[in-house]
Design an enzyme around this catalytic site. Structure first.
Site: not given
Length: 74
Positions: A1-3, A29, A41
């Site tokens: 998390m997060p992608h 992010v 990712s």
């Protein structure tokens, strides 16, 4: 998390361009979600321009406007 998945018209990025993109997106992010950079990712998903409407615009933009935090101006 997060992608993050970035759907875009086909364009080859040099390794340096990819490195810069990853660094900038990761920093943004990481700051927004207060998460470790190792948890982030990122995927690039090229979409043929002829398929953009059917594969991106209608399902991801038009049908999900309530989830957009930035709308396109086209």
């Amino acid at each position: 998390m997060p992608h993050l998945t970035i759907k875009h018209f086909p364009k080859s990025l040099t390794p340096d361009e990819q490195t810069q993109l990853v660094a900038k997106l990761t920093a943004a992010v990481q700051e927004a979600f207060a998460c470790d950079e190792g948890a982030i990712s990122i995927a690039l998903h090229p979409i043929d321009p002829a398929l953009w409407d059917a594969q991106v615009y209608r399902p991801d933009i038009t049908a999900r406007q309530d989830t957009l935090i930035k709308k396109p101006n086209y």
